[in-house]
Scaffold this motif. Structure first.
Motif, PDB file in Angstrom:
ATOM      1  N   LEU A 186     -79.282 -45.698   6.235  1.00 34.03           N
ATOM      2  CA  LEU A 186     -80.830 -45.500   6.673  1.00 34.03           C
ATOM      3  C   LEU A 186     -81.467 -43.881   6.925  1.00 34.03           C
ATOM      4  CD1 LEU A 186     -80.923 -48.605   9.212  1.00 34.03           C
ATOM      5  CD2 LEU A 186     -81.621 -48.596   6.631  1.00 34.03           C
ATOM      6  N   THR A 187     -80.524 -43.192   6.812  1.00 32.90           N
ATOM      7  CA  THR A 187     -80.740 -41.680   7.059  1.00 32.90           C
ATOM      8  C   THR A 187     -80.962 -41.079   5.621  1.00 32.90           C
ATOM      9  OG1 THR A 187     -78.507 -40.614   6.911  1.00 32.90           O
ATOM     10  CG2 THR A 187     -79.325 -41.558   9.168  1.00 32.90           C
ATOM     11  N   GLU A 188     -80.806 -41.808   4.768  1.00 37.15           N
ATOM     12  CA  GLU A 188     -80.755 -41.319   3.378  1.00 37.15           C
ATOM     13  C   GLU A 188     -80.118 -39.938   3.105  1.00 37.15           C
ATOM     14  OE1 GLU A 188     -85.078 -41.179   2.591  1.00 37.15           O
ATOM     15  OE2 GLU A 188     -85.164 -43.250   2.191  1.00 37.15           O
ATOM     16  N   GLY A 189     -78.960 -39.935   3.243  1.00 36.34           N
ATOM     17  CA  GLY A 189     -78.035 -38.976   3.272  1.00 36.34           C
ATOM     18  C   GLY A 189     -78.079 -37.737   4.188  1.00 36.34           C
ATOM     19  N   ARG A 190     -78.718 -37.990   5.179  1.00 29.99           N
ATOM     20  CA  ARG A 190     -78.651 -36.727   6.212  1.00 29.99           C
ATOM     21  C   ARG A 190     -77.932 -36.755   7.542  1.00 29.99           C
ATOM     22  NH1 ARG A 190     -84.314 -38.161   4.517  1.00 29.99           N
ATOM     23  NH2 ARG A 190     -84.441 -39.318   6.515  1.00 29.99           N
ATOM     24  N   SER A 191     -77.386 -37.896   7.536  1.00 33.79           N
ATOM     25  CA  SER A 191     -76.441 -38.157   8.805  1.00 33.79           C
ATOM     26  C   SER A 191     -74.926 -37.226   8.445  1.00 33.79           C
ATOM     27  CB  SER A 191     -76.216 -39.533   9.083  1.00 33.79           C
ATOM     28  OG  SER A 191     -75.499 -39.974   8.259  1.00 33.79           O
ATOM     29  N   ASP A 192     -74.323 -37.052   9.810  1.00 30.44           N
ATOM     30  CA  ASP A 192     -72.761 -36.243   9.539  1.00 30.44           C
ATOM     31  C   ASP A 192     -71.948 -37.483   9.474  1.00 30.44           C
ATOM     32  OD1 ASP A 192     -71.006 -34.882   9.757  1.00 30.44           O
ATOM     33  OD2 ASP A 192     -71.016 -34.536  11.908  1.00 30.44           O
ATOM     34  N   LEU A 193     -71.259 -37.437   8.482  1.00 29.90           N
ATOM     35  CA  LEU A 193     -70.138 -38.821   8.380  1.00 29.90           C
ATOM     36  C   LEU A 193     -69.010 -37.905   8.406  1.00 29.90           C
ATOM     37  CD1 LEU A 193     -71.658 -40.447   5.298  1.00 29.90           C
ATOM     38  CD2 LEU A 193     -71.774 -41.230   7.744  1.00 29.90           C
ATOM     39  N   GLU A 194     -68.526 -36.673   8.791  1.00 35.13           N
ATOM     40  CA  GLU A 194     -67.612 -35.955   9.001  1.00 35.13           C
ATOM     41  C   GLU A 194     -66.128 -36.785   9.548  1.00 35.13           C
ATOM     42  OE1 GLU A 194     -65.516 -32.274  11.080  1.00 35.13           O
ATOM     43  OE2 GLU A 194     -67.478 -31.931  10.160  1.00 35.13           O
ATOM     44  N   SER A 195     -66.293 -37.765  10.693  1.00 33.01           N
ATOM     45  CA  SER A 195     -65.714 -38.408  11.406  1.00 33.01           C
ATOM     46  C   SER A 195     -65.693 -40.030  11.139  1.00 33.01           C
ATOM     47  CB  SER A 195     -65.640 -38.287  13.011  1.00 33.01           C
ATOM     48  OG  SER A 195     -66.929 -38.676  13.363  1.00 33.01           O
ATOM     49  N   SER A 196     -66.467 -40.442   9.948  1.00 34.30           N
ATOM     50  CA  SER A 196     -66.975 -41.753   9.853  1.00 34.30           C
ATOM     51  C   SER A 196     -65.607 -42.412   8.728  1.00 34.30           C
ATOM     52  CB  SER A 196     -67.979 -41.847   9.121  1.00 34.30           C
ATOM     53  OG  SER A 196     -68.970 -41.594   9.958  1.00 34.30           O
ATOM     54  N   LYS A 197     -64.822 -43.072   9.353  1.00 31.61           N
ATOM     55  CA  LYS A 197     -63.615 -43.735   8.473  1.00 31.61           C
ATOM     56  C   LYS A 197     -63.644 -45.295   8.705  1.00 31.61           C
ATOM     57  CE  LYS A 197     -60.499 -39.739   8.599  1.00 31.61           C
ATOM     58  NZ  LYS A 197     -59.575 -39.527   7.627  1.00 31.61           N
ATOM     59  N   PHE A 198     -63.207 -46.039   7.677  1.00 25.46           N
ATOM     60  CA  PHE A 198     -63.308 -47.237   7.709  1.00 25.46           C
ATOM     61  C   PHE A 198     -62.295 -47.923   7.027  1.00 25.46           C
ATOM     62  CE2 PHE A 198     -67.662 -45.771   7.937  1.00 25.46           C
ATOM     63  CZ  PHE A 198     -68.341 -46.843   8.801  1.00 25.46           C
TER      64      PHE A 198
END
Length: 85
Positions: free
Chosen positions: A28-40
């Motif tokens: 929903l942020t169209e590539g603008r959010s920080d995903l550095e600590s996003s693991k799944f």
């Protein structure tokens, strides 16, 4: 199997075994959010390898090859320090 919509942004992972891109959900942020600590934690729908994956932003192209939408919700990995209550 559903394919990603061209031009749409997704949160995705790439399988460590087969390099298959797996779309987890719409970004929903169209590539603008920080995903550095996003693991799944997911199981690759292509080769069935289960593992922890770093999330990334991905914008689907008209002919996006080798990718699929995950059919179940991914499990976010949350780490808690044993020193904190």
């Amino acid at each position: 199997m559903r394919q990603p919509a061209p031009g749409e942004w997704y949160i995705a992972v790439v399988c460590k075994s087969c390099n298959h891109r797996v779309m987890l959900f719409h970004d929903l942020t169209e590539g603008r959010s920080d995903l550095e600590s996003s693991k799944f934690l997911i199981t690759c729908p292509n080769c069935n390898l289960k593992g922890s994956y770093q999330a990334e932003h991905f914008q689907a192209a008209p002919m996006t090859p080798s990718c699929s939408m995950l059919r179940v919700s991914p499990l976010p990995l949350v780490y808690y320090s044993p020193d904190k209550p």
